[in-house]
Design an enzyme around this catalytic site. Structure first.
Site, short mmCIF file in Angstrom:
data_model
loop_
_atom_site.label_atom_id
_atom_site.label_comp_id
_atom_site.label_asym_id
_atom_site.label_seq_id
_atom_site.Cartn_x
_atom_site.Cartn_y
_atom_site.Cartn_z
N GLU A 144 -1.22 -5.67 6.27
CA GLU A 144 -2.25 -4.69 4.92
C GLU A 144 -1.73 -3.41 5.26
O GLU A 144 -1.52 -3.06 3.91
CB GLU A 144 -4.24 -4.42 5.77
CG GLU A 144 -4.65 -4.29 4.33
CD GLU A 144 -5.77 -3.92 4.88
OE1 GLU A 144 -6.37 -3.29 4.58
OE2 GLU A 144 -6.52 -5.23 5.32
N ASP A 145 -1.22 -3.17 5.83
CA ASP A 145 -1.07 -1.23 5.55
C ASP A 145 0.40 -1.27 6.82
O ASP A 145 0.96 -0.16 7.11
CB ASP A 145 -2.26 -0.58 6.63
CG ASP A 145 -3.41 -0.89 6.67
OD1 ASP A 145 -3.70 -0.89 6.00
OD2 ASP A 145 -4.50 -0.63 7.86
#
Length: 745
Positions: A119-120
């Site tokens: 996600e990051d």
């Protein structure tokens, strides 16, 4: 006080320690200040602390994988910081530490350390699969959000995130355990974010994550999430109640101690080995009781609860008898969750008694095994492996629920609709009913025989026509009560009724009904749309069969439709005008000047939901009619002299030439107004005359004010206009009838 065996006490301490049961140091200070007591978890701010926490049950090779995952995650998140200013790696380590208390396997802990890298960071799922294996990659992917996909709104994005998470959870329950640990740590560190974000995250936790924890039997986690969410969502209410509870705690401490000692002495005198503990109710549960029962804080007397833990099931009932001999039970406040467990596997006896000074007390009685299940729910599978029979039942219940999520997803095309159905299922105040064979079905409070039918099987629900409760026929909207025996009556050609949506309670029933109706409406609308389009094409001097498939394919692409059938269904539902679609197919810029009409659409009466018969004029075969394309409803048929239709003739493109099929055989509703002498038995005579003419009465109402004459309004069913004339002649032969007329709304 008689105590349980040494092994049981050690296991209890272990169970209570999950998320930490003791309140020490900082926790005591927070409790004194009125803050929610976080269930203690090792801070595990470093790899060494995490490895120390799991070294007792993981193999050395697993510890090496864990260290590799830590370094991989640390490098991926390098340069990233949380809102609190801490290095980002602190968060995945804390999540893994929470999961380690359930003694989850190495794959889950590795996935916890990596749960944010997709996600990051720039790490791809394939990178994780190559290094840590496909199962770990699937877990990380299941927890990750869909941030890289564009949605029309934040609500759509969030609904799709939840849908993805639930489906991943249905494949592997460890996905949701990681997500719950992730959310718990975020809630514990929520002070660092903005007030608006705090409220959003707290509301989401209260509405989705806490109920999921409850549904999976993770009671300790459920309570802490509720408490933290309440604190951030309603800070003033929380602070006020915390202060009141703190004051009440001091006033009642002596009484609580005496009650606990009295219970211990009574159980010991009855030769029952038991451990008795007292607990202060959580602030959120007190608040919820105040709201639901409209009470002030001073009226909520039972802010303390008591728990009795014994060695075996017979001792539970013996302890209950001893307790009722000590204090008088409150009628109707006893629940046996041992004989009939909750849907999440929870088992206990619950009773309310009147203690000293008229103080109501709530007491839970359970065995040590039940206590472990109550504390850790589905996670007990990893923590305790000695009581396989009980754990297998918990897993079976969880599996059935997860499978129901897949069924709801298959029936719900829209993520927001899917989330709506799931929310219904996440708040189950259970009602337990029996099948004719004596099997128990757990349904949410307020459930109806229709919910029961869908709980048995989707096909049973779709074919339901009637139901018996305790051997008596009842309306399908009847609310079921605990202990009811329910029998569903089905018919081969029956279909779900749209009216069911107004009273069903379960997510499965609601989603399956909507799915059936949407499918049926889509098919019927597509068939009607094809007829309307063919009429429009003929009006433009074109034959429908002459339209090449390539032209259709190009139109589907240009209109962003999914298929040709979708375009036809949109025409049938009034979302697209047939004349415009026809021109697009023929690549014409404007309507042909010398176009001839394509002929009228034939109404057979069997088109289903694609064709609606207007309630304002109730047309029947034999009436001159016209059709109006109404968005979302399809083709609405009116009589040619209908006043309502006359108001809507400003848009000629929406009006369609229609005519009746001469072979129509179905029954149509029509209104008839009968004025008759107000005499005894006149209604029976009128009803008999209608029946003699071969018509069925669907509804009847009468004027409230009655003099010498009374007016009755009937909704009857006839095949055509000639049949209606026959019914009216039959009515006029009744001596008491003064006037008969067709009624229009």
């Amino acid at each position: 006080m008689a105590l349980a065996g040494k092994g049981s006490i050690q296991r209890l301490r272990h169970a209570v320690a999950l998320f930490g049961g003791s309140r020490r140091g900082a926790e005591r200070k927070r409790a004194a200040e009125g803050a929610p007591v976080a269930l203690a978890a090792p801070r595990a701010a470093s790899l060494a602390e995490l490895k120390s926490a799991v070294s007792g049950y993981l193999k050395p090779t697993d510890l090496a994988r864990l260290e590799d995952a830590y370094h991989f995650s640390d490098r991926a998140h390098e340069g990233q910081f949380r809102k609190s200013g801490e290095p980002y790696i602190q968060h995945p380590v804390a999540v893994a530490a929470i999961l380690s208390q359930w003694q989850l396997d190495a794959q889950t802990l590795v996935a916890a350390l990596l749960h944010d890298v997709l996600e990051d960071t720039e790490v791809a799922k394939d990178d994780i699969a190559k290094r840590f294996g496909k199962p770990v990659a699937d877990l990380v992917d299941g927890v990750s959000k869909l941030d890289r996909i564009e949605f029309q709104s934040a609500q759509d994005a969030q609904a799709e995130n939840f849908r993805k998470m639930f489906l991943a959870m249905a494949r592997d329950v460890r996905v949701i355990l990681i997500k719950l640990a992730d959310r718990l740590h975020n809630m514990r560190t929520l002070d660092a974010v903005s007030p608006a974000q705090r409220r959003r995250v707290a509301r989401e936790t209260l509405e989705i994550y806490a109920p999921i924890a409850n549904r999976l039997g993770l009671d300790t986690l459920y309570r802490e999430m509720q408490e933290l969410a309440f604190r951030y969502l309603y800070p003033l209410r929380f602070a006020t109640l915390a202060k009141a509870v703190k004051a009440a705690r001091g006033n009642r401490r002596e009484v609580v101690g005496k009650i606990m000692e009295a219970i211990r002495e009574k159980l010991a005198a009855s030769d029952i080995e038991a451990t008795v503990t007292g607990r202060e109710k959580h602030i959120y549960s007190i608040y919820k009781k105040m709201v639901e029962k409209h009470l002030s804080f001073s009226e909520v007397l039972d802010i303390y609860g008591y728990r009795v833990v014994v060695n075996d099931v017979p001792s539970c009932y013996l302890a209950l008898g001893a307790l009722h001999a000590l204090y008088k039970p409150v009628p109707g406040k006893f629940k046996d969750y041992i004989a009939i467990p909750k849907v999440n596997g929870y088992q206990s006896l619950h009773t309310s008694v009147i203690g000293p000074f008229g103080m109501p007390l709530e007491v839970q009685i359970r065995t040590w095994d039940m206590h472990r299940i109550a504390e850790t729910g589905v996670a007990s599978h990893w923590v305790y492996k000695d009581d396989q029979a009980t754990l297998f039942e918990v897993q079976q219940r969880t599996h059935r629920w997860l499978q129901s999520l897949v069924e709801i997803q298959n029936a719900s095309g829209d993520p927001a609709e899917f989330l709506e159905h799931i929310k219904v299922d996440l708040f189950p105040e259970e009602v337990y009913v029996f099948t004719p064979r004596g099997e128990i079905k757990s349904l949410p409070r307020g459930a109806t025989p229709v919910d029961f039918a869908y709980a048995v099987h989707t096909d049973v629900g779709n074919r339901t026509v009637a139901a018996k409760v305790n051997y008596e026929l009842v309306p399908l909207r009847t609310e079921l009560k605990n202990g009811d025996q329910v029998e569903v009556i089905t018919a081969a050609h029956a279909n779900p009724n749209p009216a069911w949506l107004s009273y069903v309670k379960t997510g499965k029933a609601r989603s399956q009904i909507r799915h059936f109706l949407k499918t049926m409406q889509f098919e019927e609308s597509a068939a009607l749309g094809e007829r309307l389009l063919n009429q429009a094409l003929r009006g433009l001097d074109a034959e429908p069969a002459a339209i090449e498939p390539e032209r259709w394919d190009k139109l589907v692409r240009e209109t962003s439709a999914r298929s040709r059938q979708e375009i036809l269904a949109d025409i049938g539902l009034g979302k697209r005008l047939p004349a415009i679609v026809a021109r697009e197919l023929l690549a014409l810029a404007a309507e042909s000047e010398d176009g001839r009409p394509g002929g009228a659409i034939v109404i057979r009466g069997s088109e289903g939901m694609a064709v609606q018969f207007a309630k304002c004029c109730r047309p029947i075969p034999g009436d001159p009619i016209l059709g109006f394309i109404k968005k979302g409803q399809g083709l609405v048929v009116h009589t040619h002299d209908c006043p309502t239709a006359a108001k809507s003739r400003s848009d000629p493109e929406k009006w369609i030439d229609v005519e009746w099929d001469p072979e129509t055989e179905r029954m149509f509703d029509v209104g008839v107004k009968v004025t008759a002498a107000n005499q005894r038995g006149v209604l029976a005579k009128v009803a008999a005359a209608i029946a003699d003419a071969g018509s069925n009465i669907d509804n009847v109402s009468m004027d409230e004010e009655r003099g010498m004459y009374t007016t009755m309004q009937f909704t009857i069913q006839v095949t055509r206009r000639q049949h209606l004339a026959q019914v009216m002649r039959s009515l006029r032969r009744v001596p008491e009838v003064a006037r008969v007329a067709r009624q229009r709304d």
